[in-house]
Each structure stands twice: as structure tokens, then as C-alpha cells.
Motif scaffolding. Structure first.
Motif, PDB file in Angstrom:
ATOM      1  N   SER A 256       0.833  -1.200   0.000  1.00  0.00           N
ATOM      2  CA  SER A 256       0.000   0.000   0.000  1.00  0.00           C
ATOM      3  C   SER A 256       0.866   1.247   0.000  1.00  0.00           C
ATOM      4  N   PRO A 257       0.319   2.376  -0.494  1.00  0.00           N
ATOM      5  CA  PRO A 257       1.086   3.629  -0.488  1.00  0.00           C
ATOM      6  C   PRO A 257       1.558   4.015   0.909  1.00  0.00           C
ATOM      7  N   GLU A 258       0.733   3.704   1.933  1.00  0.00           N
ATOM      8  CA  GLU A 258       1.113   4.053   3.302  1.00  0.00           C
ATOM      9  C   GLU A 258       2.328   3.260   3.763  1.00  0.00           C
ATOM     10  N   ASP A 259       2.426   2.022   3.291  1.00  0.00           N
ATOM     11  CA  ASP A 259       3.534   1.168   3.714  1.00  0.00           C
ATOM     12  C   ASP A 259       4.772   1.326   2.845  1.00  0.00           C
ATOM     13  N   ALA A 260       4.599   1.956   1.672  1.00  0.00           N
ATOM     14  CA  ALA A 260       5.701   1.999   0.708  1.00  0.00           C
ATOM     15  C   ALA A 260       6.925   2.708   1.278  1.00  0.00           C
ATOM     16  N   SER A 261       6.680   3.810   2.016  1.00  0.00           N
ATOM     17  CA  SER A 261       7.829   4.541   2.548  1.00  0.00           C
ATOM     18  C   SER A 261       8.571   3.716   3.587  1.00  0.00           C
ATOM     19  N   GLU A 262       7.824   2.920   4.370  1.00  0.00           N
ATOM     20  CA  GLU A 262       8.456   2.069   5.364  1.00  0.00           C
ATOM     21  C   GLU A 262       9.196   0.909   4.714  1.00  0.00           C
ATOM     22  N   ASP A 263       8.765   0.524   3.511  1.00  0.00           N
ATOM     23  CA  ASP A 263       9.366  -0.609   2.829  1.00  0.00           C
ATOM     24  C   ASP A 263      10.372  -0.158   1.771  1.00  0.00           C
ATOM     25  N   ALA A 264      10.876   1.053   1.895  1.00  0.00           N
ATOM     26  CA  ALA A 264      11.789   1.582   0.886  1.00  0.00           C
ATOM     27  C   ALA A 264      13.017   0.693   0.722  1.00  0.00           C
ATOM     28  N   GLU A 265      13.515   0.155   1.833  1.00  0.00           N
ATOM     29  CA  GLU A 265      14.698  -0.688   1.759  1.00  0.00           C
ATOM     30  C   GLU A 265      14.401  -1.976   1.003  1.00  0.00           C
ATOM     31  N   LEU A 266      13.221  -2.555   1.272  1.00  0.00           N
ATOM     32  CA  LEU A 266      12.826  -3.774   0.572  1.00  0.00           C
ATOM     33  C   LEU A 266      12.667  -3.507  -0.920  1.00  0.00           C
ATOM     34  N   LEU A 267      12.019  -2.378  -1.265  1.00  0.00           N
ATOM     35  CA  LEU A 267      11.811  -2.065  -2.672  1.00  0.00           C
ATOM     36  C   LEU A 267      13.128  -1.823  -3.384  1.00  0.00           C
ATOM     37  N   ALA A 268      14.062  -1.181  -2.694  1.00  0.00           N
ATOM     38  CA  ALA A 268      15.387  -0.958  -3.280  1.00  0.00           C
ATOM     39  C   ALA A 268      16.081  -2.290  -3.531  1.00  0.00           C
ATOM     40  N   ALA A 269      15.886  -3.238  -2.617  1.00  0.00           N
ATOM     41  CA  ALA A 269      16.495  -4.561  -2.780  1.00  0.00           C
ATOM     42  C   ALA A 269      15.866  -5.294  -3.963  1.00  0.00           C
ATOM     43  N   VAL A 270      14.545  -5.156  -4.112  1.00  0.00           N
ATOM     44  CA  VAL A 270      13.875  -5.791  -5.252  1.00  0.00           C
ATOM     45  C   VAL A 270      14.405  -5.213  -6.555  1.00  0.00           C
ATOM     46  N   ARG A 271      14.527  -3.904  -6.597  1.00  0.00           N
ATOM     47  CA  ARG A 271      15.035  -3.270  -7.819  1.00  0.00           C
ATOM     48  C   ARG A 271      16.452  -3.730  -8.128  1.00  0.00           C
ATOM     49  N   ASP A 272      17.278  -3.820  -7.100  1.00  0.00           N
ATOM     50  CA  ASP A 272      18.649  -4.283  -7.309  1.00  0.00           C
ATOM     51  C   ASP A 272      18.654  -5.725  -7.805  1.00  0.00           C
ATOM     52  N   ALA A 273      17.776  -6.545  -7.239  1.00  0.00           N
ATOM     53  CA  ALA A 273      17.714  -7.946  -7.656  1.00  0.00           C
ATOM     54  C   ALA A 273      17.253  -8.068  -9.099  1.00  0.00           C
TER      55      ALA A 273
END
Length: 223
Positions: free
Chosen positions: A140-157
Motif C-alpha cells: 500500500s502507499p502508506e507502507d511503501a515509505s516504510e518498505d523503501a529498503e525492501l523495494l530498493a532490494a527488489v530493484r537491485d535484484a
């Protein structure tokens, strides 16, 4: 595993009713005159029902409804009838005739849905938009900022763990939201092949995220 699971299953054998049905379709679709016209109309009505159902099932991906949806279904059914008659001599009786014929309708729907998307794209086509990634992954948009590290890891992967084709298909389908039918047409591939590519890409990403501590083995975040 049950012992019988290892025993090769015999090929499909048509029942007397199925053989009689096939013989009737062959006869009437090649009879000429009023008989052939009536059989062609019956085949068209059958394939139109299949086409309409398939178009409806995929309509959300290309945002088509109403008369436009009906038009796609009619186009697919008409072209499928032509293909069935043209290739009638190829039918070997390995399934019911109607099952074989319906595959042409589904193929035509897939092709026409793909073409419709490229003529009327419903998503920007400038390139990957990573801002869509949280939504595509169910964050969710509300959780996206908290999950920034996870999203960065997904992008790197995505950039480092996937093959070029896996990355291309994953970005198109998951990040950009391009319908499978449209991508299959553009890449001269099949829906099944692209689904497998996305599945394999997701599996690689999951292994990377679990291995590097971003996800637990059950899929929960660890950070």
C-alpha cells in the motif's frame, strides 16, 4: 505417490459419439451450398460464445467494454471459423472436434487483444516506472515509505539476478502492467511461455530476498 501415477496414460480415444460428431462436422463444412452455410453459421455461433467469454475475461487488462468488446469477439470468431475450415484436413481426432475448433477462437482473441492494446495503450510506454512497483507487489502507499529498503532490494535484484529476457518480461508485465497478450504479440512468444518467465523471475527474486535477509522463508518481511 500412488504406483499408478508412474504408468503412462493412454492417448485420448474418441467415443463413437465423438467420432460421429467429427464426421458430421467434416461432411457439412465441406458440403457446399446451404448445408455448408448452415454448418458454418453453427460453428460461428459456437466460437463466438467462446470468443466473447475470453474477451470478457481479459477486458480489464485492456479496458475495453460494450460495443468495442463485442466487436473484438466477433472479429475473433470470424477469423477462427476461417482458420478451422482452412485447416480442417489437419484435424487428427486427438480431441473432440469442438475442443480443437475452440482453440482457434482463443488464439484469435489473444492476438486481437494484443493488437488492440498496442493501438490503444492503457499504460505509458516510455520505459520502466519503478514508482508502480509497490502497487504491483501489493504494498500500500502508506507502507511503501516504510518498505523503501525492501523495494530498493527488489530493484537491485531485478537488475542483477535476472537474465535479460526475464528482466524484460518482468518489467513489462509486473512493473509496467502490459497485458500478457500484448507482450506475447510484440515478442512473438506465447502466453504460456511468458507466464513461465514471470514465474521464474519471481522465484529468483524471492530467493535473493530471503538469502539476503529481506524476507523470511514464509514471505514475511524481516526489516
Amino acid at each position: 505417490m500412488d504406483a499408478t501415477d508412474a504408468i503412462p496414460q493412454p492417448p485420448w480415444r474418441p467415443s463413437p459419439e465423438a467420432e460421429a460428431e467429427t464426421a458430421e462436422w467434416r461432411r457439412t463444412l465441406t458440403a457446399g451450398g446451404a448445408v455448408q452455410r448452415e454448418a458454418t453459421n453453427r460453428l460461428y455461433e459456437l466460437l463466438l460464445r467462446v470468443s466473447h467469454s475470453e474477451v470478457q475475461r481479459r477486458a480489464a487488462a485492456i479496458r475495453v467494454a460494450g460495443p468495442e468488446l463485442d466487436d473484438l469477439a466477433h472479429q475473433a470468431a470470424g477469423d477462427a471459423v476461417i482458420a478451422v475450415i482452412r485447416r480442417l484436413h489437419e484435424f487428427r481426432g486427438e480431441s473432440r472436434f469442438t475442443t480443437w475448433a475452440c482453440k482457434f477462437a482463443m488464439f484469435e482473441v489473444s492476438t486481437k487483444v494484443g493488437r488492440h492494446f498496442w493501438q490503444h495503450p492503457t499504460v505509458p510506454l516510455e520505459g520502466p516506472d519503478w514508482e508502480r512497483l509497490p502497487d504491483r507487489l501489493g504494498i500500500s502507499p502508506e507502507d511503501a515509505s516504510e518498505d523503501a529498503e525492501l523495494l530498493a532490494a527488489v530493484r537491485d535484484a531485478v537488475e542483477t539476478q535476472l537474465s535479460r529476457r526475464q528482466r524484460q518480461v518482468f518489467l513489462a508485465v509486473v512493473v509496467d502492467g502490459i497485458p500478457i497478450d500484448a507482450l506475447a504479440l510484440r515478442m512473438k512468444s506465447t502466453r504460456g511461455a511468458l507466464y513461465k518467465t514471470v514465474f521464474d523471475a519471481r522465484r529468483k527474486l524471492r530467493v535473493y530476498l530471503v538469502t539476503n535477509g529481506y524476507l523470511e522463508a514464509d514471505g514475511r518481511e524481516t526489516r
